[in-house]
Motif scaffolding. Structure first.
Motif, PDB file in Angstrom:
ATOM      1  N   ASN A  56      11.858 -83.096   2.205  1.00  6.51           N
ATOM      2  CA  ASN A  56      13.291 -82.779   2.336  1.00  6.51           C
ATOM      3  C   ASN A  56      13.557 -81.298   2.046  1.00  6.51           C
ATOM      4  OD1 ASN A  56      12.968 -82.789  -0.408  1.00  6.51           O
ATOM      5  ND2 ASN A  56      14.753 -84.070  -0.845  1.00  6.51           N
ATOM      6  N   GLN A  81      19.942 -79.775   6.679  1.00  8.25           N
ATOM      7  CA  GLN A  81      21.069 -80.616   6.307  1.00  8.25           C
ATOM      8  C   GLN A  81      20.915 -82.023   6.918  1.00  8.25           C
ATOM      9  OE1 GLN A  81      22.610 -79.040   4.170  1.00  8.25           O
ATOM     10  NE2 GLN A  81      24.462 -80.215   3.769  1.00  8.25           N
ATOM     11  N   ARG A  84      18.189 -83.995   5.133  1.00  3.52           N
ATOM     12  CA  ARG A  84      18.584 -84.450   3.807  1.00  3.52           C
ATOM     13  C   ARG A  84      19.562 -85.612   3.864  1.00  3.52           C
ATOM     14  NH1 ARG A  84      18.850 -78.460   0.983  1.00  3.52           N
ATOM     15  NH2 ARG A  84      16.598 -78.285   0.675  1.00  3.52           N
ATOM     16  N   ARG A  85      20.281 -85.722   4.986  1.00  2.00           N
ATOM     17  CA  ARG A  85      21.145 -86.897   5.156  1.00  2.00           C
ATOM     18  C   ARG A  85      20.326 -88.148   5.435  1.00  2.00           C
ATOM     19  NH1 ARG A  85      25.701 -84.410   8.795  1.00  2.00           N
ATOM     20  NH2 ARG A  85      26.236 -82.884   7.215  1.00  2.00           N
ATOM     21  N   MET A  89      16.529 -88.952  -2.366  1.00  2.00           N
ATOM     22  CA  MET A  89      15.461 -88.604  -3.300  1.00  2.00           C
ATOM     23  C   MET A  89      15.850 -88.995  -4.725  1.00  2.00           C
ATOM     24  SD  MET A  89      13.462 -85.050  -3.776  1.00  2.00           S
ATOM     25  CE  MET A  89      11.785 -85.083  -4.331  1.00  2.00           C
ATOM     26  N   PHE A  91      14.572 -88.337  -8.703  1.00  2.00           N
ATOM     27  CA  PHE A  91      13.757 -87.386  -9.460  1.00  2.00           C
ATOM     28  C   PHE A  91      13.228 -88.009 -10.750  1.00  2.00           C
ATOM     29  CE2 PHE A  91      16.864 -85.043  -7.021  1.00  2.00           C
ATOM     30  CZ  PHE A  91      16.162 -83.970  -6.524  1.00  2.00           C
ATOM     31  N   LEU A  96      21.195 -86.538 -12.933  1.00  2.00           N
ATOM     32  CA  LEU A  96      22.585 -86.942 -12.730  1.00  2.00           C
ATOM     33  C   LEU A  96      23.482 -85.775 -13.142  1.00  2.00           C
ATOM     34  CD1 LEU A  96      22.558 -90.600 -14.090  1.00  2.00           C
ATOM     35  CD2 LEU A  96      22.444 -89.824 -11.724  1.00  2.00           C
ATOM     36  N   GLU A 104      31.699 -91.242 -10.113  1.00  2.00           N
ATOM     37  CA  GLU A 104      31.906 -89.932  -9.477  1.00  2.00           C
ATOM     38  C   GLU A 104      30.584 -89.333  -9.018  1.00  2.00           C
ATOM     39  OE1 GLU A 104      35.881 -88.550 -12.003  1.00  2.00           O
ATOM     40  OE2 GLU A 104      33.895 -88.075 -12.737  1.00  2.00           O
ATOM     41  N   LEU A 108      30.256 -88.250  -4.983  1.00  2.00           N
ATOM     42  CA  LEU A 108      30.334 -86.821  -4.661  1.00  2.00           C
ATOM     43  C   LEU A 108      29.717 -86.482  -3.298  1.00  2.00           C
ATOM     44  CD1 LEU A 108      31.382 -84.212  -5.988  1.00  2.00           C
ATOM     45  CD2 LEU A 108      29.029 -83.744  -6.656  1.00  2.00           C
ATOM     46  N   ALA A 109      28.479 -86.934  -3.067  1.00  2.00           N
ATOM     47  CA  ALA A 109      27.812 -86.567  -1.810  1.00  2.00           C
ATOM     48  C   ALA A 109      28.504 -87.177  -0.582  1.00  2.00           C
ATOM     49  CB  ALA A 109      26.340 -86.949  -1.866  1.00  2.00           C
ATOM     50  N   LEU A 112      31.569 -84.968  -0.036  1.00  2.00           N
ATOM     51  CA  LEU A 112      31.343 -83.568   0.335  1.00  2.00           C
ATOM     52  C   LEU A 112      30.488 -83.446   1.590  1.00  2.00           C
ATOM     53  CD1 LEU A 112      30.746 -81.850  -3.119  1.00  2.00           C
ATOM     54  CD2 LEU A 112      32.837 -81.958  -1.778  1.00  2.00           C
ATOM     55  N   ALA A 113      29.438 -84.270   1.686  1.00  5.63           N
ATOM     56  CA  ALA A 113      28.500 -84.090   2.800  1.00  5.63           C
ATOM     57  C   ALA A 113      28.911 -84.910   4.025  1.00  5.63           C
ATOM     58  CB  ALA A 113      27.092 -84.462   2.366  1.00  5.63           C
ATOM     59  N   ARG A 157      23.001 -93.451  -6.340  1.00  8.39           N
ATOM     60  CA  ARG A 157      23.597 -92.219  -5.844  1.00  8.39           C
ATOM     61  C   ARG A 157      22.935 -91.788  -4.538  1.00  8.39           C
ATOM     62  NH1 ARG A 157      23.196 -86.680  -9.275  1.00  8.39           N
ATOM     63  NH2 ARG A 157      20.991 -86.897  -8.714  1.00  8.39           N
ATOM     64  N   ALA A 158      21.599 -91.908  -4.488  1.00 10.77           N
ATOM     65  CA  ALA A 158      20.889 -91.556  -3.256  1.00 10.77           C
ATOM     66  C   ALA A 158      21.219 -92.543  -2.144  1.00 10.77           C
ATOM     67  CB  ALA A 158      19.388 -91.506  -3.515  1.00 10.77           C
ATOM     68  N   MET A 161      24.306 -92.288   0.391  1.00 11.21           N
ATOM     69  CA  MET A 161      24.259 -91.507   1.624  1.00 11.21           C
ATOM     70  C   MET A 161      23.660 -92.349   2.749  1.00 11.21           C
ATOM     71  SD  MET A 161      25.527 -88.502   1.149  1.00 11.21           S
ATOM     72  CE  MET A 161      24.800 -87.382   2.351  1.00 11.21           C
TER      73      MET A 161
ATOM     74  N   LEU C 127      20.952 -84.278  -1.862  1.00 14.62           N
ATOM     75  CA  LEU C 127      22.048 -85.133  -1.403  1.00 14.62           C
ATOM     76  C   LEU C 127      22.795 -84.519  -0.221  1.00 14.62           C
ATOM     77  CD1 LEU C 127      23.399 -86.225  -4.879  1.00 14.62           C
ATOM     78  CD2 LEU C 127      22.530 -87.765  -3.122  1.00 14.62           C
ATOM     79  N   ALA C 128      22.246 -83.439   0.333  1.00 14.89           N
ATOM     80  CA  ALA C 128      22.831 -82.796   1.510  1.00 14.89           C
ATOM     81  C   ALA C 128      24.217 -82.230   1.225  1.00 14.89           C
ATOM     82  CB  ALA C 128      22.890 -83.761   2.707  1.00 14.89           C
ATOM     83  N   ILE C 129      24.494 -81.917  -0.045  1.00 10.56           N
ATOM     84  CA  ILE C 129      25.766 -81.263  -0.368  1.00 10.56           C
ATOM     85  C   ILE C 129      25.597 -79.774  -0.085  1.00 10.56           C
ATOM     86  CG2 ILE C 129      27.402 -80.735  -2.217  1.00 10.56           C
ATOM     87  CD1 ILE C 129      26.510 -83.343  -3.574  1.00 10.56           C
TER      88      ILE C 129
END
Lengths: 249, 261, 225
Positions: A56, A81, A84-85, A89, A91, A96, A104, A108-109, A112-113, A157-158, A161, C127-129
């Motif tokens: 990625n 980009q 990554r969508r 991933m 870690f 976090l 939240e 977030l992603a 925003l993404a 969280r991952a 997306m 996260l592609a942000i």
């Protein structure tokens, strides 16, 4: 290129990576089919984390090709980009966002993404938090959770997306022993659902149960690739035999 | 820039005399400030309110008041009080130099109390317990474990504070003490050239401050050897760059957020 | 202590001076904050030349007393500008404070930036942000939290440094206190009054900053407990 064979999830060909004069990855070739679960293991410094971080593009590679779901991973920022969508991933150190609540963190992603609306992102985040069995903690902050819980949040969280591929970079290495199981269970559920996964891990039980193929790396090279049973029962190289005897006692 | 090198050269002896005064005031303030800070720190950390509260007020007052006002207060303000003016210590309070040192030392001590307290509190309880478990007496534990570690933890904060108040000594001119800044002002008033004496003084201050930094960094390297080893182990091989060397030469460490300047 | 009518008049003067002191401190601090944030971010660019210039400049500013900088701008400001404009004490003081404390704020921002864990940047990337979103929602909140205690500290030092501008002829709190002390032969009370003004303001600041830190530290304070 044949038109009939299905597109591989990940195609890595002739990959080289240097840190200064240090040759971290030496001519790596690896193809991962859709739905495959790959476990990568090897001694520390063998380049296994570097390899999945190249996928990625957290690390840029120096030569060779990486194609993820038909997208060439190269300098073009739009490609990065897009990749990554497609690729989630997880870690070793969770990573976090400490100032955001669990919910939240997950919202977030997508917001925003993907430009998702708040209410929609909230529903999505709650759904995945429930899926990793931590939905009732949504309003808490990361620091209020145990390591195992934090890592499950990081997985959720991952997943928010809705990636087609998941990369795990030693997800259980910084966890206390009693918390490893809860994280591995979530990963196994994910595997059962058909997710394409590449896991860098030393959890050999997990590898036996879940892996379609196991990859052994040493000194920046892929030394051996085999199906899980053959990998453990009939290692071909001395290096893998030595490694397995160390890790399994 | 209207800098006059010959004026700078001619005024250098006077400037160096002013610098010597600045250094003297700094050194005396260091000693007096430490002497004041130790009992106040012990009081500040005492479990008894009757000690703790006055110590906290001491810190709040002398830390919150600008050094300039402390100069006025000690030199002009105290002289007004009969108990001072007619007391046995009057020869001291009638002397501008002594008043400058007292005022600065009160200010310095108030910062020092918080630095010492921070250092002492940062010593992990586990180490004190380990020492006790080894049969070492509380007093010896304090002397050989807690205090040495607290000094190491507090060194960076102490450095910043010492360098901060050294620059702060520039205010002593207002009560007729002729330090480096006051000398620069005198030269300015005599020659009507503001730029040359101020820049000359600035260069001398810069040299003094950086000499002190180098001294502190030397002490830091000695005292905190054990941390340096850890740092080296953690450092990545590629991370080596020009920066650390440059940082050492310009004397710029990463800012310490706690106290500053 | 009884205060006579004439002394009461001096206290009114003191109050007027206090307003000027606050104006100077607040405007100086805000400008230094803006300047420091911009300079701090620019000097983090991985450019050798910028880094080198910054190191030298910051070393000079941090190695010199602010009083000297104030004098330089006040007495030397007119000369440096070619004698065209006369600089007021307020302008000289403001310029000096901003020049000096921009450097301190910048160093603080740089330190805070370096202390945001690498993993935070990597997580946003994975996260592609996009960078702007990552900065706004993930990095900046953490930088602010890390820098906050230092920023509060700098505010208190700026506030106390405004007292120095009275030496460049500014009619602030300190200069009025000095006038009143000389005229009434009561230096003690007027200098104590001036000192208390600063003490009260730093006490108020500490209260306020504790609340601010609690707010920015949400989710982080629990980690320490």
């Amino acid at each position: 290129m044949s038109g009939t064979a299905p597109l591989p999830a990940i195609m890595i060909a002739g990959l080289d990576k240097f840190y200064g004069g240090f040759h971290a990855l030496k001519h790596i070739d690896l193809e991962v089919r859709r739905g495959e679960k790959i476990v990568v293991c090897g001694p520390s410094g063998s380049g296994k984390s570097t390899l999945i971080r190249c996928i990625n593009r957290l690390e840029p590679h120096d030569s060779g090709r990486i194609v993820v779901n038909g997208i060439d991973v190269n300098d073009a920022s739009s490609n990065i980009q897009d990749v990554r969508r497609e690729v989630g991933m997880v870690f070793q150190s969770f990573n976090l966002f400490p100032h955001l609540t669990i919910l939240e963190n997950c919202m977030l992603a997508p917001r925003l993404a993907l430009g998702m609306k708040k209410a929609e992102a909230e529903r999505l985040a709650q759904r995945f938090l429930d899926r990793v069995h931590i939905g009732e903690q949504a309003a808490k902050f990361p620091a209020q959770l145990s390591g195992g819980q934090q890592q499950r949040v990081a997985i959720a969280r991952a997943l928010c997306m809705e990636p087609r591929i998941m990369l795990f970079d030693e997800p259980t290495s910084s966890l206390d022993p009693e918390m490893i199981k809860e994280v591995l269970e979530v990963m196994e559920e994910l595997a059962d659902d058909g997710m394409t996964m590449i896991c860098v891990t030393h959890e050999m039980g997990f590898a036996r149960r879940v892996a379609s193929r196991c990859v052994f790396m040493d000194q920046g090279e892929i030394v051996e690739i085999a199906e899980a049973a053959a990998f453990f029962e009939a290692p071909r190289s001395d290096r893998l035999r030595a490694f397995l005897s160390q890790i399994l006692h | 820039m209207p800098f006059d090198p010959s004026l700078a050269w001619d005024s250098l002896p006077r400037m160096l005399f002013g610098l010597a005064n600045t250094v003297g005031i700094t050194a005396l303030t260091l000693v007096l400030g430490l002497a004041m800070a130790i009992p106040v720190t012990l009081a500040r950390m005492s479990p008894r309110r009757i000690f703790r509260l006055p110590a906290a007020w001491f810190v709040m007052f002398f830390r919150g008041t600008p050094a300039l006002i402390l100069m006025y207060l000690v030199y002009y303000g105290l002289a007004q009080l009969p108990s001072i003016h007619d007391g046995p210590l009057w020869p001291i309070f009638a002397n501008a130099f002594a008043c400058a040192v007292i005022g600065l030392a009160l200010n310095h001590a108030s910062y020092l109390v918080e630095i010492l307290r921070g250092g002492l509190e940062a010593v992990p309880a586990g180490l004190v317990e380990a020492s006790a478990a080894l049969g070492i007496s509380p007093r010896q534990t304090y002397q050989w474990v807690r205090l040495p570690l607290a000094m190491r933890y507090a060194l960076k904060a102490y450095q910043n504070e010492v360098i901060g108040f050294t620059k702060g000594t520039a205010v002593v001119g207002v009560i007729t003490v002729v330090d480096l800044t006051a000398t620069a002002n005198e030269v300015f008033e005599r020659t009507y050239d503001p730029v040359t004496p101020m820049l000359t003084a600035a260069v001398l201050y810069w040299c003094l401050i950086n000499l002190m930094r180098i001294g502190f960094e030397f002490a830091d390297r000695r005292l905190n050897r054990h941390l340096a080893a850890e740092e080296q182990r953690r450092r990545k091989p590629v991370a080596a760059s020009l920066q650390p060397a440059l940082a050492r030469w310009t004397g710029l460490a990463a800012p310490n957020t706690e106290r500053a300047l | 202590m009884l205060i006579s009518a004439s002394e009461a008049g001096y206290f009114q003067q003191l109050a007027r001076g206090a307003v000027i002191t606050m104006e100077l401190a607040v405007s100086g601090y805000i400008l230094a904050l803006i300047g420091g944030a911009v300079v701090g971010l620019v000097t983090l660019l991985p450019n050798r030349a910028i880094q080198a210039v910054w190191r030298v400049y910051a070393s000079i500013v941090m190695g010199v007393p602010s009083l000297l900088v104030i004098f330089l701008f006040y007495y030397g400001g007119g000369t440096l500008l070619g004698g065209i404009i006369d600089i007021t004490p307020f302008e000289a003081g403001l310029t000096a404070l901003v020049v000096v404390y921009t450097v301190y704020v910048a160093e603080l921002v740089r330190g805070a930036m370096r202390n945001v864990p690498r993993g935070q940047f990597e997580a946003t990337a994975a996260l592609a942000i996009r960078p702007v979103g990552a900065w706004l929602h993930v990095i900046m909140p953490q930088v602010v939290r890390l820098a906050l205690p230092g920023l509060v500290n700098i505010w208190m030092i700026v506030l106390k440094d405004t007292a120095l501008v009275s030496l460049a002829g500014l009619n602030d709190l300190v200069s009025h206190a000095k006038t009143a002390a000389g005229a009434t032969k009561e230096p003690f009370i007027f200098f104590i009054a001036a000192a208390l003004f600063f003490v009260v303001f730093s006490a108020v600041t500490l209260r306020f900053s504790a609340r601010l830190e609690a707010r920015f530290g949400r989710g982080l304070a629990v980690a320490k407990a």
